[in-house]
Structures are given as C-alpha cells and as structure tokens.
Design an enzyme around this catalytic site. Structure first.
Site, PDB file in Angstrom:
ATOM      1  N   THR A  73       1.051  -1.072   0.039  1.00  0.00           N
ATOM      2  CA  THR A  73       0.116   0.169  -0.005  1.00  0.00           C
ATOM      3  C   THR A  73       0.834   1.185  -0.105  1.00  0.00           C
ATOM      4  OG1 THR A  73      -1.872  -1.224   1.057  1.00  0.00           O
ATOM      5  CG2 THR A  73      -1.957   1.159   1.333  1.00  0.00           C
ATOM      6  N   ASN A 152      -6.755  -9.922  -6.919  1.00  0.00           N
ATOM      7  CA  ASN A 152      -6.717 -10.195  -5.695  1.00  0.00           C
ATOM      8  C   ASN A 152      -7.949 -11.079  -5.515  1.00  0.00           C
ATOM      9  OD1 ASN A 152      -7.238  -7.509  -5.587  1.00  0.00           O
ATOM     10  ND2 ASN A 152      -7.930  -7.772  -3.449  1.00  0.00           N
ATOM     11  N   GLN A 180      -0.155  -9.723  -6.432  1.00  0.00           N
ATOM     12  CA  GLN A 180      -0.690 -11.120  -6.403  1.00  0.00           C
ATOM     13  C   GLN A 180       0.053 -11.928  -7.348  1.00  0.00           C
ATOM     14  OE1 GLN A 180      -2.539 -12.503  -4.211  1.00  0.00           O
ATOM     15  NE2 GLN A 180      -3.270 -10.627  -3.188  1.00  0.00           N
ATOM     16  N   SER A 200       4.835  -6.978  -2.387  1.00  0.00           N
ATOM     17  CA  SER A 200       4.385  -6.976  -0.763  1.00  0.00           C
ATOM     18  C   SER A 200       4.903  -8.481  -0.354  1.00  0.00           C
ATOM     19  CB  SER A 200       3.012  -7.047  -0.682  1.00  0.00           C
ATOM     20  OG  SER A 200       2.621  -7.087   0.757  1.00  0.00           O
ATOM     21  N   HIS A 202       4.154 -10.204   2.578  1.00  0.00           N
ATOM     22  CA  HIS A 202       3.345 -11.311   3.202  1.00  0.00           C
ATOM     23  C   HIS A 202       2.453 -11.981   2.185  1.00  0.00           C
ATOM     24  CE1 HIS A 202      -0.550  -8.719   3.627  1.00  0.00           C
ATOM     25  NE2 HIS A 202       0.214  -7.989   3.052  1.00  0.00           N
ATOM     26  N   THR A 238      14.365   4.460   9.465  1.00  0.00           N
ATOM     27  CA  THR A 238      15.401   3.295   9.689  1.00  0.00           C
ATOM     28  C   THR A 238      14.749   1.994   9.098  1.00  0.00           C
ATOM     29  OG1 THR A 238      16.214   4.465  11.467  1.00  0.00           O
ATOM     30  CG2 THR A 238      16.728   2.120  11.193  1.00  0.00           C
ATOM     31  N   CYS A 324     -13.572  -5.677   4.380  1.00  0.00           N
ATOM     32  CA  CYS A 324     -12.759  -4.344   4.516  1.00  0.00           C
ATOM     33  C   CYS A 324     -12.235  -4.551   6.090  1.00  0.00           C
ATOM     34  CB  CYS A 324     -13.985  -3.301   4.469  1.00  0.00           C
ATOM     35  SG  CYS A 324     -15.443  -3.526   5.160  1.00  0.00           S
TER      36      CYS A 324
END
Ligand code: PLP
Length: 384
Positions: A73, A152, A180, A200, A202, A238, A324
């Site tokens: 995101t 997705n 995806q 991403s 994850h 960082t 959501c």
C-alpha cells in the site's frame, strides 16, 4: 493462540515460510542501525542489501531498482501520489478492478481520475484504455496508467504483454500493482515497460511490514518520505531489518516452495468438487486466464456472510474477497465492475491456496462446504 486448522486465504496473507522466520529470528538478535558506519551498522546493512538482491532477482529487477517500503500500500501510494507529482502527470487512468490501495491513492493525487471498465470475465477493457490514451494524446495530457497484474479477488491475469506494448509505446507512464503476481509469474521488471511496480512480503511467505516499490528510469526520483535519506533518498526511515530479511529469505525460497502446478491441481479439485455439490455454482472469471491459486465462486442464494460463518465455525478460513478493514463483509467493487448483479455478488466466496496447501485441506473444505450447503438447502426447503 491457536488458529483455524484449514487456511485457504493466501491472497490475504500467506503463512510465514520457515526460511523467512529463521532469517527474521537471526536478525532480531542483532543490534544496530543499517545507516551507522560502524561494524554493527555494517552487519545490518549487509542483511538489507542481501534481501534487496533476492527481491530484485525474483522481480527480474536490478538491486538499485528496489526501494523497500512498509507495505505494498505504501509502495502504491509512493508510485501514484509521488509519481504523478514528480513525473508531472495530468490525470490518472485506473481500472475499476484495482485494489482499494490504488483507487484511494489515485483519489489522493487530486488529479482527474479516469476509470476504465472490466469485461464480464474481469479483464481490463483495453479498447477503453486505448481510447483514453488517444484522447490524452489529442489534448497533450500525460497519463499515469495504473493497472493490476493479477486480481486479488478473482485471480484473473491481466493481458500484461498487451498493456506493456500499448503504454510502453506511448509517452504515458505505467504503474503496475504486481502484488498477486509476484513469485507466481515472471515480472521481468528491468526489461519490460512499467516505470513502477509494487510488491509485498506477506503474499509470498514473508511477514507483513515490508513491501517494495520497483522504479526505473525517470521514475527513479519518486519519493514521498524524504526523512533521513534512507533507500538512496527515496524512502526515509530506519529500515525494519528483520522484516526485510524475512522478505529476502521468502523471495529466495518462494519458487522452490510454491509449486504452481500442484496448487493449480488443488484448485481444479476444488472447482470440480463445487460443481458436483452445486451444479448452479458460478465461478467468476472462468472464461479468462486465471492464476492457479484463486477460485472466486458463488452458489446463488447462499449469502457469503452465512457461508463464511459456517466455514469459520468449522475451522476453515476463506474470504469473501472483499472483507474491509472493519472485518465486515462488504460488496465487491471488482464483481460490480464485472457487471455481476449485487445479489449474486453477495454470495461470492474466495478460496486462495498457497505454498503449504494440501489435498487434505481441499477435502476438508469441500466436506465443510457441503455441510453449509445442506443446512442452507434445508432452511430454504422449510421456508418454501
Ligand atoms: N494490491 C493487491 C492486488 C493486493 O492484493 C493487496 C493486498 O491484499 C495490496 C495491493 C496491498 O498490499 P499490502 O497489504 O502489502 O499493503
């Protein structure tokens, strides 16, 4: 804390790969800041750069093209809000099937947002993309074209070769949400048309908390967070070294862990099982090319909230594809963009498989879904 036995929601988050976990635990034992020049800092810098190399390799990018972010995101927002500003775009062109991260970032630019539709099978309407580009050509506008590679919710694979050829041949800018697709399809970022892409951790067995923006050419300047000049001045703050190390380890291990043929075989078993249980089942995007791990389906009349609750109580985690952040099951804007009527869309369930899915998961899902369906039919029978 224990979690449900059967996890079929890999498009939301894929379980942590053992390789990623090990890499993260190792780094948690280290102290230092990767920007420090002393030995402690240098050790952490090496971890970050090794991970960058692995993410770059999986994306077909050079290490320099990888900017670590906190999530896809964030990468998407950097690309669209930062990119449109720094690259002087006049308008944003998005498809109606984009993830809300893309739609909201487009809105946040304050520029005109033009939305192109999806076909009934969930494919971006390329004629409409072309006519919007032609229109922009006439008015001298520069568009930032934002498309996703794999949806997705439906798993539909967009015709990226054609999109690359169309937008690549123009002076418009191209951003691709490859979240995806990453690890499942060859991205070849360095040698293909997109100026920017987002991925991403994850979704490939890393931990949430790391994403990456891939940038090249003139898009290399894109920055939303100047901060302390980290990531070559492209994203301050960082670096979260442990999650980045996990991201790198996941990128390295993903290809050997994720057998696309095995996953696609399991998905086909689910589809066949669903058709046997409910001949009236509708599989969304069935006529389009789909990534092997995703099945988005509806049994008319069986509300997704009811089905999900029944499955959840039985220890099976699936998704409506549009949960959501409040946890409520909302109406899917993707299915709406495909022209699916609201009543049928309200029955849509998404099953998404991944690197640790098994035949036993498939059997358990089908068994529990049959129970949910039988209960639903007997309720319907009583109501009739
Ligand atoms: N884009 C797509 C297509 C996604 O599936 C997701 C996550 O579900 C995102 C963007 C957002 O990714 P992240 O959770 O890393 O911000």
């Amino acid at each position: 804390m224990t979690q449900s036995a059967i996890y079929l929601d890999h498009n939301a988050a894929s379980p942590l790969l053992p390789e990623a976990r090990a890499a993260m635990v190792d780094v948690l034992e280290l102290v230092g800041n990767p920007s420090s020049v002393h030995a402690h800092g240098r050790a952490l810098r090496e971890v970050v750069e090794t991970a960058r190399g692995e993410v770059a390799k999986l994306a077909g990018a050079t290490a320099k093209q990888v900017v670590f972010t906190g999530s896809a995101t964030e990468a998407i927002t950097q690309a669209i809000v930062g990119g449109s500003r720094e690259l002087k775009a006049d308008a944003i062109l998005v498809s109606g099937g984009e993830h809300s991260a893309v739609l909201k970032a487009a809105e946040a630019t304050g520029l005109p947002v033009r939305i192109v539709g999806l076909t009934g099978e969930g494919v971006i309407d390329l004629d409409q993309v072309q006519s919007e580009m032609d229109r922009a050509e006439e008015s001298g506008e520069t568009l930032l074209v934002c498309v996703h590679w794999v949806n997705n919710e439906t798993g539909v694979v967009q015709p990226m070769g054609r999109i690359n050829a169309m937008v690549g041949a123009s002076r418009h800018l191209l951003f691709v949400d490859a979240v995806q697709a990453f690890g499942k399809l060859p991205l070849e970022f360095a040698t293909s048309a997109p100026d920017m892409m987002a991925v991403s951790a994850h979704k490939i067995g890393g931990a949430a908390g790391a994403g990456a923006l891939l940038v090249k050419g003139h898009a290399d300047t894109v920055r939303l967070i100047p901060g302390g000049g980290q990531e070559q001045g492209r994203r301050g703050g960082t670096e979260p070294v442990a999650v980045i190390a996990g991201f790198g380890a996941a990128a390295k291990a993903f290809s050997s862990r994720y057998g696309s043929n095995v996953v696609a075989g399991l998905a086909r078993e689910i589809e066949a099982g669903l058709k046997a249980l409910a001949p009236d089942v509708v599989i969304f995007g069935a006529g389009a090319e789909r990534i092997g791990n995703t099945i988005n389906f509806a049994v008319p009349g069986l509300q997704n909230a009811v089905a999900m609750m029944g499955l959840d109580l039985a220890g099976v985690s699936v998704s409506s594809g549009s949960a959501c952040s409040s946890g409520k099951v909302g109406a899917s804007h993707v299915l709406k963009a495909m022209g699916i009527d609201a009543a049928l869309a309200g029955c849509a369930l998404r099953v998404s498989l991944g690197w640790n899915s098994t035949k036993e998961d498939v059997a358990a899902f089908l068994e529990e879904f049959e129970t949910v369906l039988t209960r639903h039919r007997s309720r319907q029978g009583r109501a009739a």
